[in-house]
Design an enzyme around this catalytic site. Structure first.
Site: not given
Ligand code: LLP
Length: 417
Positions: A314, A240, A275, A318, A345-346, A277-278
Site C-alpha cells: 500500500r 467503502g 459489502e 498508493y 530491489c526497488e 471489507g476494509r
Molecule cells: N465491493 C466492491 C464492488 C468493491 O470493488 C470493493 C473494493 C468492496 C466492495 C470493498 O471495499 P472496502 O469496504 O474494502 O473499501 N487495494 C486498495 C483497495 C481496493 C478496493 C477495491 N474494491 C487499498 O489497499 O486501499
C-alpha cells in the site's frame, strides 16, 4: 469501538497477547489479526441494521484467509466475491452459497458457470454483454440466474484516484442514465431474474456525504424501476467506509453511519446489502517486522526492516500512510525522522518516508498498523520472497492461521524440462 492494539506499560499488545511474544515465536515479518476486533466491526454493521431487512456481505478481497472467512460466516456474514477463486475459498470456509454475491467487471464464462452450479444468491452485472452471457449460460445449465445491475451513479467519492470507482469515466457499472433501458431490455432474457440494483463508489471514504448522495440516487432509481413493473427486492450499496490510518484522521463510526442511512430504508420493502471489507478487517491487523540494519546517507536516515513491499504494497502503490510503532517502547530510543525501507530491489520499496519514528536499533521489533485489509491480500513473491505467516489472536490465545511459505512453496508448479 473495541481497540485491539494497545500498549500495556512498555509493551504493545494485541488483545491479551504481547506482540513481541508472537514475533519471537512465529518470526518476522508476520501478520497478526484480532478476532475480537473483526467481530466487533461486523456486529456494528449487523446490529445497527437489525431494524430493516439486510445482509452484510464481507468483501473477501480485503483479507481472504480461510479462518477469517469462517469467523465471519459463524457470525452470520454473507460474502461479496469477485472471482472463481474467491468463490472456491468461501465454499472451503463453509459459506452458504445462498449468501454469496458475485461482483466484478470481467467475469469469465467458467466463473459464471461455477457460480451457477454452486447456486449463489446473485450476480452484480456490470454490462449488457455480461447479462446476455449469464442468460445463455443459465439457459444451458437449466437455471434462472438472479441478477442486479451495478450502476455507476456518477458520484465523486473524494478518495485516492486508484480506489475511486463511481465516476462516469471509471470502468465500473452501467451509467445511471442508461440503466433503465438496460433493465427494460433485460426483461426479455428468459433465464435472468432482475432482482436488485447495486453500486460501489470507492474505497477508504472518510466523508460520508458522497455515500448519502449515491444512496439517494439509487433509491430514486429503485422507485423508477418499480414504477416500470420491475420488482426490485434488494439494493446493494457496496463497501467503502474508511478507517483511521493517520492519527489525525476521523473516519466515520460504523454504527453512526449506518444509523443515519437507516432512516432512508424504513418501510421500503427493500433488503439493504452492504459489502464492507476494509472497515471490518483493516484496523484489526498489524504487520510485525524486525529492524535489520540502520544506515544514514548525507541527507537521509534509513531503518532497513525485514518486511517489504512484497508483504505490504500500500505505501508503494498508493503512497498510503501506515503508523509504525515499536513493540517495546523504551524512553532511551528518542525519535528521529527516517525512511523505513524493505530488502526489495526497488526504490518504491518503503513502508514509510520521512517519518518521525522511534530511533530503534537493529534487532528491535516494529508493528506496521492498520494492515489487516489489502495487506496479505496484495502480497507477492517478488524477489522470491516467501509470503509471511498470519496469526489470529483471541483473548490470550493465538494461533497461526497460515504458515510462512517455504522455498519449496516458491517453486511449486514449475517444471524443469
Ligand atoms: N465491493 C466492491 C464492488 C468493491 O470493488 C470493493 C473494493 C468492496 C466492495 C470493498 O471495499 P472496502 O469496504 O474494502 O473499501 N487495494 C486498495 C483497495 C481496493 C478496493 C477495491 N474494491 C487499498 O489497499 O486501499
Amino acid at each position: 469501538m473495541y481497540e485491539a492494539f494497545q500498549y500495556r506499560g512498555h509493551d504493545f499488545y494485541c488483545e491479551d497477547v504481547a506482540l513481541a511474544d508472537i514475533a519471537e515465536e512465529a518470526g518476522t515479518p508476520c501478520y497478526v489479526y484480532s478476532a475480537t476486533a473483526i467481530l466487533d466491526r461486523f456486529r456494528a454493521y449487523d446490529e445497527t441494521f437489525a431494524d430493516v431487512p439486510h445482509r452484510i456481505l464481507y468483501a473477501v478481497k480485503a483479507n481472504f484467509n480461510l479462518s477469517i472467512l469462517r469467523l465471519l460466516r459463524d457470525a452470520g456474514a454473507g460474502f461479496d466475491i469477485v472471482s472463481g477463486g474467491e468463490l472456491y475459498r468461501v465454499r472451503q470456509a463453509g459459506a452458504d452459497p445462498a449468501r454469496v454475491v458475485f461482483s466484478g467487471v470481467g467475469k469469465t464464462a467458467r466463473e459464471i458457470e461455477f457460480a451457477l452450479r454452486e447456486g449463489i444468491h446473485s450476480f452484480n452485472c456490470e454490462s449488457e454483454a455480461e447479462l446476455t452471457l449469464i442468460d445463455a449460460l443459465a439457459a444451458r445449465a437449466g437455471k434462472k440466474a438472479a441478477v442486479s445491475v451495478r450502476v455507476n451513479p456518477d458520484v465523486n467519492p473524494e478518495t485516492h484516484p486508484y480506489i475511486s470507482t463511481g465516476l462516469r469515466e471509471h470502468k465500473f457499472g452501467i451509467d445511471i442514465t442508461q440503466v433503465e433501458e438496460v433493465y427494460t431490455r433485460a426483461r426479455q432474457l428468459r433465464n435472468v431474474e432482475l432482482k436488485g440494483v447495486s453500486c460501489h463508489i470507492g474505497s477508504q471514504l472518510l466523508d460520508t456525504d458522497p455515500i448519502h448522495e449515491a444512496v439517494d440516487i439509487m433509491l430514486r432509481l429503485v422507485d423508477r424501476l418499480r414504477g416500470r413493473g420491475i420488482p426490485v427486492t434488494h439494493l446493494d450499496l457496496g463497501g467503502g467506509l474508511g478507517i483511521k490510518y493517520k492519527p489525525e484522521e476521523r473516519p466515520p463510526e460504523i454504527r453512526e453511519f449506518i444509523a443515519e442511512l437507516l432512516e432512508k430504508f424504513r418501510g421500503r420493502k427493500l433488503t439493504v446489502m452492504v459489502e464492507p471489507g476494509r472497515s471490518i478487517v483493516g484496523d484489526a491487523g498489524v504487520l510485525l517486522t524486525r529492524v535489520l540494519y540502520r544506515k544514514s546517507s548525507l541527507s537521509k536516515e534509513f531503518i532497513v526492516v525485514d518486511a517489504a513491499m512484497t508483504d505490504l504494497i500500500r505505501p508503494a502503490l498508493y503512497g498510503a500512510h501506515h503508523e509504525i510503532v515499536p513493540l517495546r517502547r523504551r524512553p532511551e530510543f528518542g525519535e528521529i525522522v527516517a525512511d523505513v525501507v524493505g530488502p526489495v530491489c526497488e526504490t518504491g520499496d518503503f513502508l514509510a518516508r520521512d517519518r518521525k519514528i522511534a530511533n530503534v536499533p537493529p534487532g528491535e521489533l516494529l508493528a506496521v498498523c492498520a494492515a489487516g485489509a489489502y495487506g496479505f491480500a496484495l502480497a507477492s513473491n517478488y524477489n522470491s520472497r516467501p509470503r509471511p505467516p498470519e496469526v489470529l489472536v483471541e483473548g490470550e490465545r493465538w494461533r497461526v492461521i497460515r504458515r510462512r511459505e517455504t522455498y519449496e512453496d516458491l517453486i511449486r508448479g514449475e517444471e524443469l524440462q
